[in-house]
Write a protein that holds these residues in place. Sequence first.
Motif, short mmCIF file in Angstrom:
data_model
loop_
_atom_site.label_atom_id
_atom_site.label_comp_id
_atom_site.label_asym_id
_atom_site.label_seq_id
_atom_site.Cartn_x
_atom_site.Cartn_y
_atom_site.Cartn_z
N GLN A 6 4.52 -12.85 -73.75
CA GLN A 6 5.27 -13.68 -74.75
C GLN A 6 5.74 -14.95 -73.59
OE1 GLN A 6 8.70 -11.81 -75.86
NE2 GLN A 6 8.19 -12.46 -78.06
N ASN A 7 6.21 -14.92 -72.49
CA ASN A 7 6.33 -15.85 -71.54
C ASN A 7 5.09 -17.05 -71.19
OD1 ASN A 7 8.56 -14.68 -71.22
ND2 ASN A 7 8.44 -14.01 -69.26
N ARG A 9 2.83 -17.30 -73.36
CA ARG A 9 2.53 -18.11 -74.71
C ARG A 9 3.38 -19.41 -74.84
NH1 ARG A 9 3.65 -15.02 -79.34
NH2 ARG A 9 2.45 -16.70 -80.54
N VAL A 10 4.26 -19.48 -74.13
CA VAL A 10 5.20 -20.97 -74.29
C VAL A 10 4.43 -21.92 -73.90
CG1 VAL A 10 7.09 -19.47 -74.20
CG2 VAL A 10 6.51 -20.59 -72.20
N VAL A 196 6.22 -30.22 -73.71
CA VAL A 196 6.50 -28.72 -73.67
C VAL A 196 7.69 -28.33 -72.74
CG1 VAL A 196 5.62 -26.47 -73.32
CG2 VAL A 196 4.12 -28.13 -74.73
N VAL A 199 11.15 -29.86 -73.90
CA VAL A 199 11.53 -28.76 -74.87
C VAL A 199 12.12 -27.40 -74.26
CG1 VAL A 199 10.91 -27.06 -76.80
CG2 VAL A 199 10.33 -29.47 -76.76
N VAL A 203 16.24 -25.95 -74.09
CA VAL A 203 16.69 -24.56 -74.56
C VAL A 203 17.03 -23.73 -73.52
CG1 VAL A 203 15.41 -24.75 -76.85
CG2 VAL A 203 14.51 -23.42 -74.65
N GLY A 204 17.12 -24.19 -72.51
CA GLY A 204 17.63 -23.42 -71.34
C GLY A 204 16.83 -22.64 -70.24
N ALA A 205 15.48 -23.02 -70.21
CA ALA A 205 14.48 -22.45 -69.40
C ALA A 205 14.68 -22.89 -67.83
CB ALA A 205 13.26 -22.43 -69.71
N TYR A 209 11.13 -20.13 -64.51
CA TYR A 209 10.26 -19.63 -65.87
C TYR A 209 9.35 -20.32 -66.03
CZ TYR A 209 9.95 -18.03 -70.60
OH TYR A 209 9.21 -17.62 -71.65
N PHE B 102 9.16 -29.54 -81.01
CA PHE B 102 8.76 -27.99 -80.97
C PHE B 102 7.54 -27.53 -80.13
CE2 PHE B 102 11.14 -28.66 -84.93
CZ PHE B 102 12.12 -27.72 -84.84
N LEU B 103 7.34 -26.47 -79.98
CA LEU B 103 6.04 -26.14 -79.16
C LEU B 103 4.95 -26.02 -80.45
CD1 LEU B 103 7.16 -23.76 -76.59
CD2 LEU B 103 7.01 -26.28 -76.49
N LEU B 106 3.15 -22.83 -81.41
CA LEU B 106 3.60 -21.32 -81.64
C LEU B 106 4.15 -21.54 -83.18
CD1 LEU B 106 5.91 -20.61 -78.47
CD2 LEU B 106 3.70 -19.79 -79.07
N PRO B 107 4.13 -20.48 -83.85
CA PRO B 107 4.62 -20.44 -85.13
C PRO B 107 6.24 -20.81 -85.21
CG PRO B 107 3.90 -18.12 -84.61
CD PRO B 107 3.70 -19.00 -83.49
N LEU B 114 12.59 -19.24 -79.18
CA LEU B 114 12.42 -19.84 -77.93
C LEU B 114 13.50 -19.52 -77.03
CD1 LEU B 114 9.95 -20.95 -76.43
CD2 LEU B 114 11.01 -23.20 -76.73
N PRO B 115 14.86 -19.89 -77.38
CA PRO B 115 15.90 -19.90 -76.36
C PRO B 115 16.20 -18.37 -75.86
CG PRO B 115 16.51 -21.31 -78.09
CD PRO B 115 15.07 -20.69 -78.58
N THR B 117 13.60 -16.08 -75.89
CA THR B 117 12.47 -15.80 -75.02
C THR B 117 12.75 -16.54 -73.47
OG1 THR B 117 11.23 -15.84 -76.84
CG2 THR B 117 10.05 -16.26 -75.01
N VAL B 118 13.05 -17.61 -73.33
CA VAL B 118 13.22 -18.36 -72.10
C VAL B 118 14.36 -17.38 -71.30
CG1 VAL B 118 12.15 -20.30 -72.63
CG2 VAL B 118 14.79 -20.07 -72.58
N ARG B 160 17.31 -23.05 -83.98
CA ARG B 160 16.81 -22.66 -82.66
C ARG B 160 18.20 -23.09 -81.77
NH1 ARG B 160 12.50 -26.63 -80.18
NH2 ARG B 160 14.33 -28.20 -80.22
#
Lengths: 290, 236
Positions: A6-7, A9-10, A196, A199, A203-205, A209, B102-103, B106-107, B114-115, B117-118, B160
């Motif tokens: 999953q990681n 894929r970002v 990317v 973004v 969102v806090g990455a 990461y 957005f990315l 990805l769907p 995403l938040p 996931t990270v 999101r």
Amino acid sequence: MTARSQNDRVVPPSGAPATLTSFTAGAMTFLAVFALALALASGRLAERWASALDRTATIRISAPDDQIAMQTKAVLDILATTPGIESSRAQTPDEQRKLLEPWFGPDLPLTDLPLPQLIEVIEATEGYDSEGLKQRLSAEAPGAVLDDHTRWRKPMAEAASRLRLLGYLSILLIGAAMAAMITLAANAALSANAQVIKVLRLVGAKDSYIARAFVRRFTLRAAAGSAVGALAGTIGVALLPAQDAAGGFLTGLGFTGAGWLLPFLLPLLAGGVAFAATRQAAFTTLRRLT
Amino acid sequence: MLPQIRATGVAFTVISFENAAYSYGGGELLSDISLRLAPGSFHFLTGPSGSGKSTFLKLCYAELAPTAGSLTLFDRDVRSLSRDDVALTRRRIGVVHQDCQFLDHLPLAANVALPLTVAGRTSAPSDLSDLLGWVGLGQLAEAKPPSLSGGERQRAALARAIIMGPDVILADEPTGNLDWEMSLRLLTLLVELNRMGKTILVATHDLNLIRQAKPQLAARVLRISKRRIQLAGADL
């Protein structure tokens, strides 16, 4: 789907930079295999020359024909009573012809040439007093000259050692060039994904990461490309002509025994180089972009 | 006069500016800003284009740091935050931009999640589905962002922004690309979030939207004028 996949894929597929990384790692590893073979062969050569010549000496007797036999006997007698000499023997005309064959061909009329008589000397482990031997020879066989091989053994062994050093230096340079190429490719991929990255930061990455996704991708790409290069290089080395006496050094340019496994350590090294290079590039670029 | 906007009975602030200023290379864009946003409050931020609304919001989520004065987020000085601290702070702040990004590979569902996931967290598929349904995108979970309309993108950005359950939601001209009906729908979602206790700050130049919100909640209006922020309740 695992968290790791999953990681990964970002970050979108890296396209050309990742392909370039695989190709670079493969090509560089292919070259590194040959550099490694050169270094190892040089090392073997240096050791062989050193050990083969280390305990041998030659006595050359140049004298009028009617004195050759007498001086040869005198020299052999001296050697038989010299401490530190394990064995000695005079070379036969056939042996001397074989020595000269590579230069003059097999039909050499040896009797027509004023060749010196050669005596092979094998020294014992404790060694002998070469100065004392030279003095005795000059007194009892004036035409005899002792050659303990030091004069030409040392530069040959040094040349082989330097050739080995050159091989290892080549591997280092290849590694550095690969690191530079992968860094450029990683920078290109990071810059192409600036949006990317923004973004992800939004969102806090964490940097670690984001970097991990790139580092993992480029490390795997480099290791895979390098594995292909290592395999191709090893096959190339295996296809070199087998070692023989006439071919000398060039036909000995291969691996021996467990040495055949060494090329397959190169993908691990390439992966390590890619990991370090991409990680450095990623953190630098992340600080610049966000 | 320092405009202190506090939720009733709450003692601390989530975002606090003290005599803060922000300068670009050329000159000062924001000056002498003193402002405290309390948890659960709802604010509109207005001002002409180029007045510094977006810059102010960027300060609020630590994309920028003030060049003078102080700014604290959740009682921590922004200047003392490491890059990792900034990342962790942003997990408590949801941001919705007018041109939300957005990315694209990805769907939609993965983008909304995403938040999580990270942050190394996962959400139950039903929760994600509920959230997408709440913003009216339940049928578009597998759609790629480039195929979404402006309104759908805004609602996806809102989903999101809130999936981590943030304390604060910042929206920068969220209705700028939307028609009136879609704008009202987005406003309704923001009002609902505020009723759940979220602190909301919406930068907009759409006074009609602000007037529409007035009967629904106790929103306060801030106005950027001459590089300073003032209370502008009378504009409603």
